[in-house]
Design a protein around this motif. Structure first.
Motif: not given
Lengths: 52, 762
Positions: B190-206
């Motif tokens: 709704d903010l009509n940005p030129p682009r969005i990205d969704f980031l997976l929160p940083h994590a590891t197997w540990d």
């Protein structure tokens, strides 16, 4: 009755949103109908994840 | 680790190592690596200069045409406006003369104001902002150290950027599956940005991410993807675009997906080179290279084993990933997310189950078939005919071509306004958009743009016409082309000198906002027996037929067209019924040509499917002939747009009995196909009007049959082309056996001999 088709190499884009028309398909279409315009392949960047 | 040398093209310059927010999911401060504690808070001018000169040195050494620099933190705006201006000027000063520099800054937004934006605008720096969705979602993590919400300040920053789109890059959202995915998506879109990205929160197997179910992240993203796709992908989402692109064999747009080698290096506030800083989540010191801008050039950094490890593509992945069906899209996920103590990075991503499910879903939902022509349609067209069902296949292909060409034009910057409106309408009012794009001269315009001759700004006119048809309120500036503000399928405003083309569409009415008395020339239509075509006398792109198009017709001439078209169509339906269904289904437009000096003129243009151009002839029968003739070109052009009938590389030239010059193979094919209908016209016509019609039939059946022989003898037809030409032969062969008076045959033979002799062909 079985209908045999001659396949084209043109992806059916009628239901693809304009904003999602793939570059590769644009290039393929240009190659068919405006072959003189086919551009040098553009290189996109797999950009840094933490900025946009 | 062997492989071609990969120069760096992306540089993350850490200009401040601290932050004014205390987001509890931040990878810089809240994960394993704590090197921020010993870094200078802010980059020095000296380090910035060293950084700029090292990058310039690298650009020169490797001949790089384009590089990307992101000013990052911490929070980069904490460096202050003056220092940022100096840093940016330093980078531009070193690099602008060497390459195309894409310069960006990524901020939490809380300090962003117009004075910062003035600096960024001055130096063409694009601004990205972190925002995790709606207030609830954003405030789950993005708070000040004292617990206060950052939401209102970030929204204020986004609103500032919305007014200055030239510096607006987009929004980054870190996923928390506790948030409502659709609420997050809607808040951002709704903010009509030129682009969005969704980031997976940083994590590891540990340190795995919070995971309420086995594929919680995929399920969360799939809900957004489905909504995004259903709404026409109005706002680009980098993660989804990257999956779509990599699924087609194209490059990813983010380092978190795809198999592209890493070409990114980070420069910290003390000048230390580091690998991708997402590695901070793996273990303390993980991104470190031990190298510094003062002492080491970038080639030395590029040879670091940690950098090389992220450039191995498929070969750098574990066995599980290499065997995965979606590895070309996933690429093993973000390198940092593969980490596990003991096996280091030789593991699938900690999100691998999510990525497999998400990518599989995206591919399933977007699997795209190719156009195909049924053999029955090919056969019907080859014989010279084709009914409404056959035309549907040609119309379908043409719609695809127009959409593809429009997307090609979109790449041209001046088309941006029209594109924004058109893609919005495309998502919500597709039939209105299709109705406008189906207008024949939209493709002609697109072709002109793509060959350097058109006005990309006319996309605004196309979008405006779609808005009018959709009944959507809009305001957009039209492009003046050849003295008119044309709205395809609707008509044109006369554009007087210096007229302002700002169009206001409101409550299904439209007007030029600042020229309310502009003369409006509505599109003309001619209709008979339920068959309606546009009589196109305003479209500025109709001048593509090799003959002078008539200007706006006086009323009496439009009336003459209506009367003659009615009679011509009646003749076609009654005497040429095999041509009528195709014409009715796909002929949408007739362009009146200026009256010639003598004889008749008519034309079809390859890019204007559905249209023929004709100078109003002396009688309805001739108009019927010209319509049939030119529509053959229209049909065959559409077939050639989809499939190959001959070898494109063939360079032979051929005698064509209807032309003074030798023709390339496609020209011969087109002419032969058109004269198939011409022969048929005279074949039938001689029964009603004796005399010269007999000679015409004798002449054109011979010419057509001879031309078919030339086509067959070219040895340049594809198997499908041979089949097509065989169909043409099947139509003409029985005509050759039809009885014709000897005198007519003799005269036709003499006329044919004279033409060939005059042409110089053997």
């Amino acid at each position: 009755m079985t209908q045999f088709n001659v396949a084209s190499n043109v992806t059916d884009l009628r239901d693809v949103p304009l904003s999602l028309v793939p570059t590769a398909d644009v290039d393929r279409i240009l190659g068919r109908v405006l072959p003189e315009t086919v551009a040098v392949e553009s290189v996109s960047v797999a950009a840094f994840n933490s900025s946009i | 680790m062997n492989g071609p040398f990969v120069p760096f093209r992306q540089f993350v310059l850490k200009v401040h190592s601290r932050c004014d927010l205390a987001c509890d999911h931040c990878y810089v401060y809240e994960h394993a690596d704590q090197s921020w504690q010993v870094r200078p808070k802010v980059i020095s001018d000296e380090t910035a200069t060293w950084s700029a000169s090292r990058i310039a040195e690298h650009v020169k050494r490797h001949g790089l045409e384009r590089v990307h620099i992101v000013l990052h933190g911490g929070e980069p705006l904490l460096a202050g406006r003056d220092r940022l201006r100096r840093i940016i000027a330093e980078l531009r000063g070193h690099l602008d003369a060497l390459c195309d520099l894409d310069l960006r800054v990524h901020t939490n937004g809380v300090l962003l104001d117009d004075r910062y934006l003035d600096v960024f605008a001055e130096y063409d720096v694009k601004v990205g902002v972190s925002l995790d969705g709606d207030r609830v979602a954003n405030d789950r993590h993005r708070r000040y150290a004292d617990g206060r919400s950052s939401y209102d300040r970030v929204i204020r920053a986004v609103e500032l950027l919305s007014r200055r789109r030239e510096v607006y890059a987009g929004l980054l959202c870190t996923i928390d599956v506790a948030n409502d995915p659709l609420a997050v998506y809607r808040a951002l879109s709704d903010l009509n940005p030129p682009r969005i990205d969704f980031l997976l929160p940083h994590a590891t197997w540990d340190t795995p991410p919070p995971r309420p179910s086995e594929t919680a992240y995929a399920d969360w993203l799939i809900r957004i993807f489905d909504a995004w796709l259903d709404e026409g992908a109005r706002v680009p989402v980098r993660m989804f675009e990257s999956i779509l692109r990599t699924s087609r064999g194209e490059s990813s747009l983010t380092e978190s997906l795809g198999l592209e080698p890493a070409d990114l290096v980070v420069i910290e506030t003390d000048g230390a080179y580091e690998q991708a800083d997402s590695l901070k989540v793996a273990f303390d010191g993980a991104p470190s290279t031990g190298l510094n801008v003062v002492s080491d050039d970038l080639d030395t950094v590029a040879a670091h084993t940690g950098i090389l490890a992220r450039q191995q593509g498929l070969g750098g992945l574990c066995d599980t990933c290499r065997a995965c069906p979606v590895v070309d899209s996933c690429g093993g996920g973000l390198y940092a997310h593969r980490y596990r103590t003991g096996s280091a990075f030789a593991n699938p991503s900690v999100y691998s189950a999510d990525l497999l499910k998400l990518i599989t879903h995206v591919r399933h939902r977007t699997a795209m078939p190719a156009h195909a022509l049924p053999y029955e349609t090919i056969e019907a067209l080859a014989c010279g005919y084709g009914d409404d069902h056959d035309m549907e296949h040609l119309l379908a292909g043409q719609r695809t071509l127009r959409r593809g060409l429009l997307a090609g034009v979109h790449a041209q910057r001046s088309a941006a306004d029209g594109w924004d409106l058109l893609t919005r309408l495309d998502a919500e009012h597709r039939p209105a958009v299709d109705a406008v794009l189906d207008h024949p001269y939209v493709r002609e315009w697109a072709a002109r743009c793509l060959t350097g001759g058109g006005s990309p700004g006319y996309l605004a006119n196309i979008a405006a016409a779609a808005a009018v048809r959709a009944g959507v309120d809009a305001e957009i500036t039209l492009q003046d082309v050849d003295g008119v503000f044309h709205l395809p399928t609707l008509g044109a405003f006369e554009a007087t000198s210096g007229a302002d083309g700002r169009l206001l569409v409101k409550d299904e009415r439209f007007t030029l906002a600042r020229t309310p008395d502009a003369v409006w020339l509505p599109v003309r239509k001619i209709e008979t027996g339920g068959f309606t075509v546009i009589l196109e006398d305003t479209d500025p792109h109709r001048h593509c037929h090799g003959h002078l198009a008539a200007g706006r017709l006086p009323e009496e001439e439009a009336g003459a067209w209506q009367r003659m078209f009615t009679e011509a169509w009646s003749l076609i339906e009654s005497h040429y019924p095999r041509y009528a269904p195709g014409l009715r289904a796909a002929l949408s437009t007739v362009v009146p040509l200026a009256p010639p000096e003598g004889g008749d003129v008519s034309s079809a243009a390859r890019h204007a499917f559905g249209s023929v151009a004709i100078a109003l002839p002396k009688d309805p029968a001739t108009l019927a002939l010209l319509l049939m003739h030119e529509f053959q070109h229209v049909k065959l052009g559409a077939v050639l747009d989809m499939v190959d009938l001959y070898d494109q590389g063939h360079s032979g030239l051929y005698y064509a009995p209807w032309r003074p010059d030798l023709r390339p193979l496609e020209g011969l094919l087109q002419g032969t196909y058109a004269h198939l209908a011409v022969s048929d016209f005279w074949r039938v016509r001689r029964d009603s009007v004796p005399g010269d019609t007999e000679v015409q039939f004798a002449l054109w059946r011979k010419h057509t049959a001879d031309a078919i022989d030339s086509l067959n003898g070219s040895q340049a037809l594809t198997p499908l082309g041979m089949r097509f030409v065989a169909g043409m032969r099947r139509s003409v062969e029985p005509w050759l056996a039809e009885p014709v008076a000897d005198e007519a045959i003799a005269l036709a033979a003499e006329l044919a001999r004279r033409h060939r002799a005059a042409s110089g062909a053997r």
